[in-house]
Motif scaffolding. Structure first.
Motif, PDB file in Angstrom:
ATOM      1  N   SER A 128       0.838  -1.205   0.000  1.00  0.00           N
ATOM      2  CA  SER A 128       0.000   0.000   0.000  1.00  0.00           C
ATOM      3  C   SER A 128       0.870   1.251   0.000  1.00  0.00           C
ATOM      4  O   SER A 128       0.491   2.275  -0.555  1.00  0.00           O
ATOM      5  CB  SER A 128      -0.955  -0.018   1.198  1.00  0.00           C
ATOM      6  N   TYR A 129       2.035   1.136   0.596  1.00  0.00           N
ATOM      7  CA  TYR A 129       2.960   2.278   0.622  1.00  0.00           C
ATOM      8  C   TYR A 129       3.334   2.687  -0.799  1.00  0.00           C
ATOM      9  O   TYR A 129       3.235   3.845  -1.180  1.00  0.00           O
ATOM     10  CB  TYR A 129       4.196   1.880   1.428  1.00  0.00           C
ATOM     11  N   LEU A 130       3.728   1.716  -1.606  1.00  0.00           N
ATOM     12  CA  LEU A 130       4.180   2.033  -2.958  1.00  0.00           C
ATOM     13  C   LEU A 130       3.031   2.483  -3.855  1.00  0.00           C
ATOM     14  O   LEU A 130       3.244   3.196  -4.824  1.00  0.00           O
ATOM     15  CB  LEU A 130       4.869   0.820  -3.589  1.00  0.00           C
ATOM     16  N   GLN A 131       1.811   2.082  -3.523  1.00  0.00           N
ATOM     17  CA  GLN A 131       0.676   2.502  -4.352  1.00  0.00           C
ATOM     18  C   GLN A 131       0.078   3.808  -3.877  1.00  0.00           C
ATOM     19  O   GLN A 131      -0.743   4.406  -4.553  1.00  0.00           O
ATOM     20  CB  GLN A 131      -0.408   1.421  -4.336  1.00  0.00           C
ATOM     21  N   GLY A 132       0.467   4.224  -2.675  1.00  0.00           N
ATOM     22  CA  GLY A 132      -0.068   5.475  -2.148  1.00  0.00           C
ATOM     23  C   GLY A 132       0.836   6.619  -2.545  1.00  0.00           C
ATOM     24  O   GLY A 132       1.003   6.906  -3.724  1.00  0.00           O
ATOM     25  N   LYS A 133       1.412   7.264  -1.535  1.00  0.00           N
ATOM     26  CA  LYS A 133       2.332   8.356  -1.828  1.00  0.00           C
ATOM     27  C   LYS A 133       3.692   8.004  -1.248  1.00  0.00           C
ATOM     28  O   LYS A 133       4.056   8.467  -0.178  1.00  0.00           O
ATOM     29  CB  LYS A 133       1.827   9.656  -1.181  1.00  0.00           C
ATOM     30  N   PRO A 134       4.444   7.187  -1.948  1.00  0.00           N
ATOM     31  CA  PRO A 134       5.732   6.768  -1.390  1.00  0.00           C
ATOM     32  C   PRO A 134       6.724   7.933  -1.357  1.00  0.00           C
ATOM     33  O   PRO A 134       6.548   8.924  -2.063  1.00  0.00           O
ATOM     34  CB  PRO A 134       6.202   5.691  -2.360  1.00  0.00           C
ATOM     35  N   ASP A 135       7.745   7.792  -0.524  1.00  0.00           N
ATOM     36  CA  ASP A 135       8.819   8.776  -0.516  1.00  0.00           C
ATOM     37  C   ASP A 135       9.613   8.657  -1.823  1.00  0.00           C
ATOM     38  O   ASP A 135       9.490   7.673  -2.538  1.00  0.00           O
ATOM     39  CB  ASP A 135       9.732   8.519   0.684  1.00  0.00           C
ATOM     40  N   ASP A 136      10.431   9.655  -2.078  1.00  0.00           N
ATOM     41  CA  ASP A 136      11.206   9.648  -3.333  1.00  0.00           C
ATOM     42  C   ASP A 136      12.105   8.417  -3.430  1.00  0.00           C
ATOM     43  O   ASP A 136      12.180   7.759  -4.455  1.00  0.00           O
ATOM     44  CB  ASP A 136      12.072  10.912  -3.426  1.00  0.00           C
ATOM     45  N   VAL A 137      12.821   8.151  -2.328  1.00  0.00           N
ATOM     46  CA  VAL A 137      13.635   6.932  -2.306  1.00  0.00           C
ATOM     47  C   VAL A 137      13.261   6.143  -1.059  1.00  0.00           C
ATOM     48  O   VAL A 137      12.776   6.719  -0.081  1.00  0.00           O
ATOM     49  CB  VAL A 137      15.155   7.231  -2.280  1.00  0.00           C
ATOM     50  N   PHE A 138      13.473   4.845  -1.107  1.00  0.00           N
ATOM     51  CA  PHE A 138      13.107   4.030   0.055  1.00  0.00           C
ATOM     52  C   PHE A 138      14.035   2.820   0.153  1.00  0.00           C
ATOM     53  O   PHE A 138      14.623   2.389  -0.837  1.00  0.00           O
ATOM     54  CB  PHE A 138      11.642   3.586  -0.020  1.00  0.00           C
ATOM     55  N   THR A 139      14.148   2.302   1.374  1.00  0.00           N
ATOM     56  CA  THR A 139      15.012   1.143   1.601  1.00  0.00           C
ATOM     57  C   THR A 139      14.309  -0.127   1.122  1.00  0.00           C
ATOM     58  O   THR A 139      13.119  -0.291   1.322  1.00  0.00           O
ATOM     59  CB  THR A 139      15.270   0.962   3.105  1.00  0.00           C
ATOM     60  N   TRP A 140      15.074  -1.019   0.508  1.00  0.00           N
ATOM     61  CA  TRP A 140      14.496  -2.310   0.144  1.00  0.00           C
ATOM     62  C   TRP A 140      15.604  -3.329  -0.044  1.00  0.00           C
ATOM     63  O   TRP A 140      16.754  -3.078   0.292  1.00  0.00           O
ATOM     64  CB  TRP A 140      13.613  -2.175  -1.106  1.00  0.00           C
ATOM     65  N   MET A 146      12.768  -7.154  -5.195  1.00  0.00           N
ATOM     66  CA  MET A 146      12.963  -5.907  -5.935  1.00  0.00           C
ATOM     67  C   MET A 146      12.382  -6.053  -7.339  1.00  0.00           C
ATOM     68  O   MET A 146      11.644  -5.192  -7.809  1.00  0.00           O
ATOM     69  CB  MET A 146      14.463  -5.606  -5.960  1.00  0.00           C
ATOM     70  N   ARG A 147      12.696  -7.150  -7.995  1.00  0.00           N
ATOM     71  CA  ARG A 147      12.231  -7.343  -9.379  1.00  0.00           C
ATOM     72  C   ARG A 147      10.705  -7.368  -9.451  1.00  0.00           C
ATOM     73  O   ARG A 147      10.105  -6.900 -10.405  1.00  0.00           O
ATOM     74  CB  ARG A 147      12.794  -8.654  -9.941  1.00  0.00           C
ATOM     75  N   PHE A 148      10.094  -7.898  -8.411  1.00  0.00           N
ATOM     76  CA  PHE A 148       8.636  -8.001  -8.364  1.00  0.00           C
ATOM     77  C   PHE A 148       8.000  -6.610  -8.464  1.00  0.00           C
ATOM     78  O   PHE A 148       7.110  -6.370  -9.270  1.00  0.00           O
ATOM     79  CB  PHE A 148       8.238  -8.695  -7.058  1.00  0.00           C
ATOM     80  N   PHE A 149       8.503  -5.671  -7.644  1.00  0.00           N
ATOM     81  CA  PHE A 149       7.914  -4.332  -7.666  1.00  0.00           C
ATOM     82  C   PHE A 149       8.283  -3.587  -8.949  1.00  0.00           C
ATOM     83  O   PHE A 149       7.502  -2.775  -9.437  1.00  0.00           O
ATOM     84  CB  PHE A 149       8.333  -3.538  -6.431  1.00  0.00           C
ATOM     85  N   ALA A 150       9.453  -3.896  -9.483  1.00  0.00           N
ATOM     86  CA  ALA A 150       9.829  -3.284 -10.756  1.00  0.00           C
ATOM     87  C   ALA A 150       8.873  -3.766 -11.849  1.00  0.00           C
ATOM     88  O   ALA A 150       8.372  -2.976 -12.649  1.00  0.00           O
ATOM     89  CB  ALA A 150      11.266  -3.641 -11.097  1.00  0.00           C
ATOM     90  N   ALA A 151       8.588  -5.061 -11.835  1.00  0.00           N
ATOM     91  CA  ALA A 151       7.708  -5.616 -12.859  1.00  0.00           C
ATOM     92  C   ALA A 151       6.279  -5.103 -12.704  1.00  0.00           C
ATOM     93  O   ALA A 151       5.546  -4.953 -13.674  1.00  0.00           O
ATOM     94  CB  ALA A 151       7.725  -7.140 -12.794  1.00  0.00           C
ATOM     95  N   LYS A 152       5.897  -4.827 -11.464  1.00  0.00           N
ATOM     96  CA  LYS A 152       4.541  -4.340 -11.217  1.00  0.00           C
ATOM     97  C   LYS A 152       4.449  -2.841 -11.470  1.00  0.00           C
ATOM     98  O   LYS A 152       3.433  -2.216 -11.169  1.00  0.00           O
ATOM     99  CB  LYS A 152       4.141  -4.616  -9.765  1.00  0.00           C
ATOM    100  N   ASN A 153       5.545  -2.259 -11.966  1.00  0.00           N
ATOM    101  CA  ASN A 153       5.534  -0.846 -12.281  1.00  0.00           C
ATOM    102  C   ASN A 153       5.390   0.035 -11.050  1.00  0.00           C
ATOM    103  O   ASN A 153       4.742   1.079 -11.100  1.00  0.00           O
ATOM    104  CB  ASN A 153       4.377  -0.554 -13.241  1.00  0.00           C
ATOM    105  N   LEU A 154       5.982  -0.391  -9.962  1.00  0.00           N
ATOM    106  CA  LEU A 154       5.878   0.403  -8.735  1.00  0.00           C
ATOM    107  C   LEU A 154       7.222   0.982  -8.331  1.00  0.00           C
ATOM    108  O   LEU A 154       7.347   1.588  -7.278  1.00  0.00           O
ATOM    109  CB  LEU A 154       5.338  -0.462  -7.595  1.00  0.00           C
TER     110      LEU A 154
END
Lengths: 466, 314
Positions: A128-140, A146-154
């Protein structure tokens, strides 16, 4: 009676990082976390994601016009950069702050605002963080997650940042930062190896030598058993530590590529290769501490410290439980070879780092900051404060490393393949809802390997199909 | 159905005057407005915050969704989630059993114990204030804290029990033992709660009826059984409902102890594991939630039917 009980969080003085497990430290840390409610725009798992943000695929908003000529690291960044951090423990918190301060000192026009969220909370709310208003950069974390969120366009594509920092990283790190589409989405900061830890004094006293092969390991364990030690420390109350044991045996028996394919759902868990891993593990279980399912990794580390157990397979964060002379006495070796074809060419060494949001408010600033974070200087700053890990950057200054860090860096450097750990290399729903209970039932009953693998595979099929 | 011309019956001595039926009164427009607001606002809130999400969960349980992207990305799979849960999800049946154990233990052990302590405290023994506080303390503590306290007691290598008695029981790691170990902790907390409820009930029982029964030669036990306990009926209903709810929503203590795995599976934990966190199997988790809802509704409906029937009888 010892003072250190199970699930207390390690004292802030010693913890460099919290392993990224949501299951970890449910104890006081969890209770305390509830008090520290994050002030994030996008927290609150209850808000339905459907209404919060337009699908990210909607062709570029106004924000995505910053162009490619990103800031080359020095003196170009302006404005406020927001940074969502999961480094909620005192040590990483201070370390990230130090990095941000150093960046600000170099870029007078920029300001980095760190929003720190409790580690587990951050992870649980990432969707929900990445779909809401995420910060400019974030720890992961690097790897599948990582690839999962990249593929989901997040996540934001930062390939141009890599053009500036790429030369300082080995191929393994670049690979770990690359999404399925061949673009980079991740800047590594540090990692830490999984290995077999032991006390030098225990080995000296017993006349033990470091085992190089599976048979030597078993011979050593037998000897230790005769000397009244629990040969192999083991704890799996929280469900994730056993993944490390499975991973390393799997990579020793079948090699790195099989690990990757199995985690990606491309190989069957009913394969004879997997059964072979479990039968090796069953052999090891005979030498492992009994009652693992009621023990936390901190307690198992305590048993290693108190010379009740002889060896312990864990990440280098095991050092958090050791201080002073005990820490001096702690050493480790790579898990011994099982299959000569693969030798000891792979290890688990999970990488932590930063990513950029899909549409950061301040893209130029974010990229400048990421470029800085990827520099040797920034990683030195980070590790000066947090000395449990090893810098990802090749150029980082290693002169300040303690003996364990130096050895960890060597081990990682000598490994041909670096895996990210089971629950970072596969789908999170599979790791948490299938693997944890399955491995626990294996530990309870190591005899029924056929039934177990059949069971895992049928669940894997239904999960990976979705 | 108000009969406009009511023939008031002649009041016979002793018999209560017939109550006027509610609703036969004429409300002024303003009364209606006030009543409408007082009933309407909570109703709307309740429906919006409780029933709407519940219905949406039911809908969602027929789909597969990772919570990323809009509603259009939900893949409808019919009853497949339920099928998977029943046939291809090992933790499910143990979780159902554990919830039932929970209910059984709280109902058959926790509740009678609470009643027993309440009776003892009602006797105004010496130091009863101290006992009362001591027994009630666990209720005030959050279950997360309770979980932590019992971790210190049960821990395998460093726990109180194993160190004090030199035993080697793996209280939390052995799946045959740990559910009972946790139930001891849950009961410990539950007893205090029930005790307070019964104590309040006992204090409100008129002492004269107790005296009357003892003058009639009833023993202590008989007095309690035939006089006091029936007078506690309203409290019993509350206690029953509280116990059922407590056992169905049991969650935090097992979650603290080992994340609700390895012999401590509960439906609430399975829902959390699947929906919250990164797993994000929203459809699958919703299906488990619906199952829990159905179980809860069975109890609730039974209770409501009983209550209404009783009201109708009286």
């Amino acid at each position: 009676m010892t003072r250190r009980f199970g699930p207390t969080s390690p004292s802030p003085r010693e913890v460099g990082f919290r392993v990224d497990r949501r299951t970890m430290l449910k104890g006081i840390a969890g209770a305390g976390a509830l008090a520290a409610v994050p002030t994030l725009a996008a927290c609150g798992g209850s808000s339905s994601p459907s209404g919060s943000s337009a699908p990210a695929s909607s062709s570029g908003g106004a924000a995505a016009s910053a162009g490619t000529g990103s800031a080359g690291g020095a003196g170009a960044a302006k404005g406020t950069i927001t940074f969502g951090s999961n480094g909620s423990d005192a040590v990483p918190k201070a370390a990230y702050q130090a990095v941000a301060d150093a960046f600000k000192a170099k870029n007078s026009g920029a300001d980095v605002k760190i929003n720190t969220v409790d580690h587990n909370t951050f992870q649980e709310q990432i969707n929900s963080y990445l779909q809401g208003k995420p910060d400019d950069v974030f720890t992961w974390f690097a790897g599948y997650r990582m690839r999962f969120f990249a593929a989901k366009n997040l996540a934001g594509d930062i390939s141009d940042v890599w053009q500036n920092i790429g030369a300082d990283f080995s191929d393994a790190f670049k690979q770990a930062s690359t999404g399925d589409d061949g673009k980079q989405y991740f800047v590594p900061i540090y990692n830490y190896p999984w290995a077999v830890f032991y006390r030098k004094s225990v080995f000296e006293k017993g006349g033990y030598t470091v085992p190089k092969t599976w048979d030597e390991l078993k011979a050593l364990a037998t000897k230790m058993k005769g000397d009244g030690l629990a040969p192999v420390g083991f704890a799996d109350k929280d469900g994730w530590p056993a993944m490390g044991t499975f991973d390393i045996i799997n990579m020793r028996v079948n090699g790195y590529q099989f690990h990757v394919d199995l985690m990606a759902g491309k190989e069957s868990w009913e394969d004879a290769k997997v059964k072979d891993v479990f039968s090796h593990w069953a052999e090891l279980l005979q030498f492992s501490e009994q009652g693992a399912l009621g023990r936390t990794w901190q307690e198992a580390a305590g048993n290693l410290k108190n010379k009740k157990s002889g060896m312990y397979v864990l990440g280098s964060f095991v050092g958090q439980q050791f201080t002073g002379a005990d820490l001096e006495d702690l050493d480790f070796f790579a898990f011994p070879e099982i299959n000569p074809e693969h030798g000891t060419d792979s290890i688990d060494a999970p990488i932590d780092g930063l990513m950029m949001a899909k549409k950061p408010k301040n893209e130029e600033g974010a990229k400048a900051f990421l470029t800085y974070v990827g520099s040797a200087e920034a990683e030195n700053t980070y590790l000066k404060t947090d000395s449990n890990d090893v810098a990802a950057n090749k150029q980082a200054d290693t002169s300040g490393y303690n003996a364990l860090q130096k050895k960890a860096a060597e081990l990682i450097g000598a490994s041909k393949n670096i895996a990210q750990f089971l629950d970072r290399d596969t789908r999170p729903d599979f790791a948490s809802t299938v693997i944890i209970p399955s491995f626990q039932s294996f530990i309870k009953n190591p005899k029924d390997i056929d039934g177990l693998t059949k069971n895992i595979q049928s669940q894997a099929k239904s999960i990976f199909a979705s | 159905m108000a009969t406009s011309t009511q023939q008031p019956a002649a009041p016979t001595a002793g018999a209560p005057a017939p109550r006027r039926r509610r609703g036969s009164r004429r409300f002024s427009g303003r009364d209606k407005l006030v009543l409408g607001l007082m009933l309407g606002v909570p109703t709307v809130l309740h429906v919006a915050l409780v029933w709407l999400p519940a219905v949406l969960s039911v809908v969602l349980s027929f789909g597969k969704w990772d919570g990323i992207g809009g509603v259009s990305s939900i893949k409808w799979v019919g009853a497949d989630n339920y099928h998977q849960i029943a046939t291809n999800y090992p933790p499910f049946w143990p979780a159902v059993h554990h919830n039932l154990y929970w209910l059984g233990v709280l109902l058959l052990i926790g509740t009678p114990l609470g009643l027993f302590f309440a009776i003892l405290l009602d006797k105004e023994l010496k130091g009863s204030r101290f006992y009362q506080s001591a027994l009630y303390t666990p209720v005030v503590l959050s279950l997360a804290l309770v979980g932590f306290i019992w971790t210190l007691i049960y821990s395998n290598d460093q726990g109180l029990i194993n160190n004090a008695f030199g035993s080697h029981v793996d209280w939390l790691g052995n799946p045959k033992v740990n559910i009972w170990a946790v139930l001891v902790a849950a009961t410990w907390k539950h007893v205090g709660y029930i005790m307070v409820l019964y104590l309040a009930g006992l204090k409100s029982v008129d002492t004269s009826i107790k005296e009357a029964s003892s003058i009639d030669g009833a023993t202590e036990v008989q007095t309690f059984r035939y006089v006091v306990f029936p007078a506690l009926r309203p409290v019993n209903v509350v206690v029953l409902v509280v116990t059922v709810i407590e056992s169905l929503r049991a969650f935090d203590i097992v979650y603290i102890l080992n994340g609700g795995t390895n012999g401590l599976e509960l439906l609430s934990v399975l829902i959390t594991q699947n929906i919250l966190g990164e797993a994000s199997r929203l459809g699958f988790g919703s299906a488990i939630a619906v199952i829990l809802l159905v179980i809860s509704l069975t109890f609730i409906i039974t209770y409501l039917v009983n209550t209404f029937r009783r009201e109708a009888e009286s």
